[in-house]
Design a protein around this motif. Sequence first.
Motif, PDB file in Angstrom:
ATOM      1  N   ALA A  44       0.830  -1.206   0.000  1.00 58.35           N
ATOM      2  CA  ALA A  44       0.000   0.000   0.000  1.00 58.35           C
ATOM      3  C   ALA A  44       0.863   1.252   0.000  1.00 58.35           C
ATOM      4  O   ALA A  44       1.747   1.403   0.827  1.00 58.35           O
ATOM      5  N   GLU A  45       0.615   2.108  -0.972  1.00 59.45           N
ATOM      6  CA  GLU A  45       1.273   3.417  -0.954  1.00 59.45           C
ATOM      7  C   GLU A  45       0.299   4.463  -0.451  1.00 59.45           C
ATOM      8  O   GLU A  45       0.647   5.372   0.261  1.00 59.45           O
ATOM      9  N   LYS A  46      -0.929   4.306  -0.916  1.00 58.96           N
ATOM     10  CA  LYS A  46      -1.947   5.266  -0.501  1.00 58.96           C
ATOM     11  C   LYS A  46      -3.273   4.532  -0.320  1.00 58.96           C
ATOM     12  O   LYS A  46      -3.719   3.824  -1.213  1.00 58.96           O
ATOM     13  N   VAL A  47      -3.837   4.676   0.845  1.00 54.30           N
ATOM     14  CA  VAL A  47      -5.132   4.055   1.131  1.00 54.30           C
ATOM     15  C   VAL A  47      -6.137   5.167   1.403  1.00 54.30           C
ATOM     16  O   VAL A  47      -5.831   6.110   2.119  1.00 54.30           O
ATOM     17  N   VAL A  48      -7.294   5.065   0.788  1.00 57.02           N
ATOM     18  CA  VAL A  48      -8.317   6.073   1.082  1.00 57.02           C
ATOM     19  C   VAL A  48      -9.495   5.404   1.787  1.00 57.02           C
ATOM     20  O   VAL A  48      -9.752   4.208   1.621  1.00 57.02           O
ATOM     21  N   GLU A  49     -10.175   6.180   2.576  1.00 58.93           N
ATOM     22  CA  GLU A  49     -11.345   5.672   3.272  1.00 58.93           C
ATOM     23  C   GLU A  49     -12.586   6.327   2.705  1.00 58.93           C
ATOM     24  O   GLU A  49     -12.603   7.519   2.456  1.00 58.93           O
ATOM     25  N   LYS A  50     -13.586   5.514   2.450  1.00 57.44           N
ATOM     26  CA  LYS A  50     -14.843   6.045   1.948  1.00 57.44           C
ATOM     27  C   LYS A  50     -15.952   5.624   2.892  1.00 57.44           C
ATOM     28  O   LYS A  50     -15.945   4.505   3.388  1.00 57.44           O
ATOM     29  N   GLN A  51     -16.878   6.506   3.104  1.00 56.74           N
ATOM     30  CA  GLN A  51     -17.998   6.182   3.983  1.00 56.74           C
ATOM     31  C   GLN A  51     -19.003   5.316   3.225  1.00 56.74           C
ATOM     32  O   GLN A  51     -19.449   5.688   2.148  1.00 56.74           O
ATOM     33  N   VAL A  52     -19.303   4.173   3.779  1.00 56.53           N
ATOM     34  CA  VAL A  52     -20.334   3.314   3.187  1.00 56.53           C
ATOM     35  C   VAL A  52     -21.310   2.928   4.293  1.00 56.53           C
ATOM     36  O   VAL A  52     -20.895   2.617   5.411  1.00 56.53           O
ATOM     37  N   GLU A  53     -22.561   2.954   3.972  1.00 56.19           N
ATOM     38  CA  GLU A  53     -23.557   2.603   4.977  1.00 56.19           C
ATOM     39  C   GLU A  53     -23.460   1.124   5.337  1.00 56.19           C
ATOM     40  O   GLU A  53     -23.285   0.271   4.467  1.00 56.19           O
ATOM     41  N   LEU A  54     -23.573   0.835   6.606  1.00 56.90           N
ATOM     42  CA  LEU A  54     -23.434  -0.547   7.063  1.00 56.90           C
ATOM     43  C   LEU A  54     -24.713  -1.345   6.812  1.00 56.90           C
ATOM     44  O   LEU A  54     -25.806  -0.889   7.117  1.00 56.90           O
ATOM     45  N   ASN A  55     -24.531  -2.518   6.246  1.00 58.85           N
ATOM     46  CA  ASN A  55     -25.659  -3.404   5.974  1.00 58.85           C
ATOM     47  C   ASN A  55     -25.374  -4.752   6.648  1.00 58.85           C
ATOM     48  O   ASN A  55     -24.601  -5.564   6.145  1.00 58.85           O
ATOM     49  N   ALA A  56     -25.975  -4.947   7.814  1.00 58.91           N
ATOM     50  CA  ALA A  56     -25.637  -6.107   8.644  1.00 58.91           C
ATOM     51  C   ALA A  56     -25.931  -7.437   7.943  1.00 58.91           C
ATOM     52  O   ALA A  56     -25.132  -8.368   7.997  1.00 58.91           O
ATOM     53  N   ALA A  57     -27.047  -7.508   7.242  1.00 50.24           N
ATOM     54  CA  ALA A  57     -27.406  -8.760   6.581  1.00 50.24           C
ATOM     55  C   ALA A  57     -26.367  -9.108   5.516  1.00 50.24           C
ATOM     56  O   ALA A  57     -25.946 -10.264   5.378  1.00 50.24           O
TER      57      ALA A  57
END
Lengths: 236, 115
Positions: free
Chosen positions: B19-32
Amino acid sequence: MKLKQLESLLGTLQQFSNPKLELEQYPTGPHIASRMLYTAENSFGDVSDKVVADFGCGCGTLGLAAGLLGAEHVIGLDVDSESLEIASINADDLELEMDFVQCDIRNLIQRGNATTSLYTQLVSMSSELGTLHVGQIVDTVVMNPPFGTRRKGADLDFLSMALKVASQAVYSLHKTTTRDHVKRTALRDYNASSAEVLCELRYDLPQLYKFHKKKEVDIAVDLWRFVPQKNQRNTL
Amino acid sequence: MLSSNIKGVTSGFPLRIEAEKVVEKQVELNAAFLKNMFTKIEWKPFVDASRAMGYAELPDEAESSMLESDEFLQKFHHALLELHLEEGALVCPETGRRFLVNKGIPNMLLHEDEV
């Protein structure tokens, strides 16, 4: 989402700026794309909360349509980096998450260990999926494959791979003139447990390439739904 | 699995992540969805992959009963769907062949002599 709304959103997507003939890059129009995915979702429940892969995604129209209809995760595969860039911009414009992998679906077929390598290729999308068995995680494959007019058999190469990857269903477009052949091959050679034409559509082909003499041509295409054999994914 | 696709490579699994660059994106959690995915992945390589991307919150071992914990679900969700390798490489463990990842897109095309 209503069909009309889906169609109009897909109509805003950017298409190939410089289509490549050898890859048979033709845009999937919003009319066909919206009907394909709308049917997959509303008649069969193959889209929402599913992992959907778009084979030969080009500018991403089908995959993004799946995203709009609530697919949990969408993966686009294409050999052409320019297309993937456009698809990625399209995803941003729609504010949808879609992952992309640059790989050659056709090449895989010509190799002896096609399944292994496919597996591998698909897994590369694991940049964010960690180490998922992508061969197992993809529920539904949607695709508008090359029709095989430039490179014979390209359409069936895609179909063969799609049936190896999908655990639930494959939606694909094939020329109506090839209907019998597609059906026979899918059932006999590709282990499909069912192969059904859902409807016949007119694919309006705009004049994209120099060799096109007419301004626009309508060709008849079938919208297919294939169901893979349940146990098949275990062989991946 | 994360495995390599070069001719002659038998296992090629798992591809190692550089990994040189990791980005984080918001994703809604879907438990199922997460519960379903849990049954389909191999935990160990998944944990290794998320560690390679700088996320070390996942336990070494996991079992399905842990999915009842919101805290665990949140971590699993984050590693699975919110971490994206933006720049870096996937490396075949057998041959050392590197598949570059550019703008989040892994390039798995093979050279002619590898096909």
